[in-house]
Motif scaffolding. Structure first.
Motif, mmCIF file in Angstrom:
data_model
loop_
_atom_site.group_PDB
_atom_site.id
_atom_site.type_symbol
_atom_site.label_atom_id
_atom_site.label_comp_id
_atom_site.label_asym_id
_atom_site.label_seq_id
_atom_site.Cartn_x
_atom_site.Cartn_y
_atom_site.Cartn_z
ATOM 1 N N HIS A 72 0.867 -1.181 0.000
ATOM 2 C CA HIS A 72 0.000 0.000 0.000
ATOM 3 C C HIS A 72 0.901 1.227 0.000
ATOM 4 O O HIS A 72 2.114 1.119 -0.147
ATOM 5 C CB HIS A 72 -0.884 0.017 1.250
ATOM 6 C CG HIS A 72 -1.877 -1.096 1.309
ATOM 7 N ND1 HIS A 72 -3.068 -1.068 0.640
ATOM 8 C CD2 HIS A 72 -1.845 -2.272 1.975
ATOM 9 C CE1 HIS A 72 -3.736 -2.189 0.879
ATOM 10 N NE2 HIS A 72 -3.011 -2.945 1.686
ATOM 11 N N CYS A 125 -4.026 6.056 -0.237
ATOM 12 C CA CYS A 125 -3.142 4.978 -0.649
ATOM 13 C C CYS A 125 -2.950 5.144 -2.145
ATOM 14 O O CYS A 125 -3.915 5.208 -2.894
ATOM 15 C CB CYS A 125 -3.787 3.630 -0.336
ATOM 16 S SG CYS A 125 -2.897 2.262 -1.088
ATOM 17 N N CYS A 162 -4.003 -1.387 -4.954
ATOM 18 C CA CYS A 162 -3.845 -2.500 -4.026
ATOM 19 C C CYS A 162 -5.013 -3.478 -4.056
ATOM 20 O O CYS A 162 -5.089 -4.389 -3.241
ATOM 21 C CB CYS A 162 -3.636 -1.960 -2.620
ATOM 22 S SG CYS A 162 -4.953 -0.866 -2.089
ATOM 23 N N MET A 194 -9.698 3.699 -0.490
ATOM 24 C CA MET A 194 -8.740 3.568 0.603
ATOM 25 C C MET A 194 -8.164 4.936 0.941
ATOM 26 O O MET A 194 -7.195 5.393 0.350
ATOM 27 C CB MET A 194 -7.618 2.601 0.234
ATOM 28 C CG MET A 194 -6.669 2.375 1.393
ATOM 29 S SD MET A 194 -5.744 0.870 1.222
ATOM 30 C CE MET A 194 -4.609 1.062 2.609
HETATM 31 CU CU LIG Z 1 -3.951 0.393 -0.533
#
Ligand SMILES: [Cu+2]
Length: 263
Positions: free
Chosen positions: A191, A226, A230, A237
């Motif tokens: 991340h 982030c 991911c 996120m």
């Molecule tokens: Cu992430």
């Protein structure tokens, strides 16, 4: 026609940068200002080269357009080649050396011993921030005890007394004008921790604890995202960084401690 397109192209690009519409938000760290300074310097140098070379190209295209004359064959010019290449090398190495200090201040130095330590753990697709609590010590982690549904997303070891008072929250609250050392971890895939205003971006790598440090100088709320693709929930996120005054920070800790004790 082509030279007109080139001139228009240069004008549009210059407008996009000069209008400042897509400029990043103001930096809130002194390193952030250094990075901005370096960025602007690089931009000024590359913009000059870009504008001159594109307008030069437009001029050559126009000046030597087809007017029925015989084409002249050129094999290149070694002196120009050497000049051009060494100018580029000097420019790149020079800009790299100038930027070395700002980079080194973040990457090659450690946080001061009195920095506030906070742990940032990322997993698909959330952030968790851990404060050591009144004892100032993080409890041990045990991956087997990870259980988000029972309120232990980090797997704080129930047998470690140092972990009893640890505080785990989904957003990051830090005191203004104090150095923060963030220990970045990941529980699953790679991340990233990125806050535009801090000018700080760091990958979270499973199996590693990556320390970064910063001192925010402006109270406010900033977005944490982030920036590593991911998984399916990557787009959502995100979290928030709240930079607050020292009394507000102490209140925040007290409230969290009371909540933790009440559980
Ligand atoms: Cu992430």
């Amino acid at each position: 026609m082509l030279s007109l397109v080139l001139v228009a192209f240069v004008a549009i690009v210059v407008y996009i940068f000069a209008s400042g519409k897509w400029a990043p938000p103001p930096a809130i760290t002194s390193v952030g200002h250094q990075i901005d300074h370096q960025y602007n310097l690089t931009l000024a140098v590359t913009a000059t080269v870009f504008i001159l070379s594109q307008l030069g190209l437009a001029w050559v295209v126009f000046r030597y357009r087809d007017r029925g004359q015989r084409a002249h064959y050129s094999h290149g010019n070694n002196t120009m080649e050497i000049l051009w290449t060494s100018a580029t090398v000097i420019l790149f190495v020079g800009l790299g050396l100038l930027g070395y200090r700002a980079w080194g201040e973040v990457r090659f130095t450690q946080a001061a011993p009195d920095a506030v330590q906070i742990e940032a753990t990322e997993n698909q697709f959330v952030f968790n921030f851990r404060y050591p609590g009144p004892d100032g010590k993080f409890g041990k982690l045990d991956p087997k005890q990870i259980s988000a549904s029972t309120g232990n997303p980090l797997g704080i070891d129930a047998n470690d007394p140092a972990g009893k008072d640890d505080i785990v929250v989904p957003t990051l609250t830090v005191p203004v004008n104090r150095e923060i050392e963030l220990l970045i971890r990941s529980q699953d895939v790679i991340h990233n921790f990125f806050v535009r205003e801090l000018r700080l971006q760091q990958d979270a790598v499973p199996g590693l604890v990556v320390p970064v440090h910063f001192t925010a100088n402006t109270v406010g709320r900033y977005e944490i995202v982030c920036t590593q693709l991911c998984g399916l929930g990557h787009y959502r996120m995100r979290s928030f960084l709240d930079v607050v005054s020292q009394p507000d920070y102490e209140n925040f800790l007290k409230q969290q401690e009371q909540q933790a004790a009440g559980q």
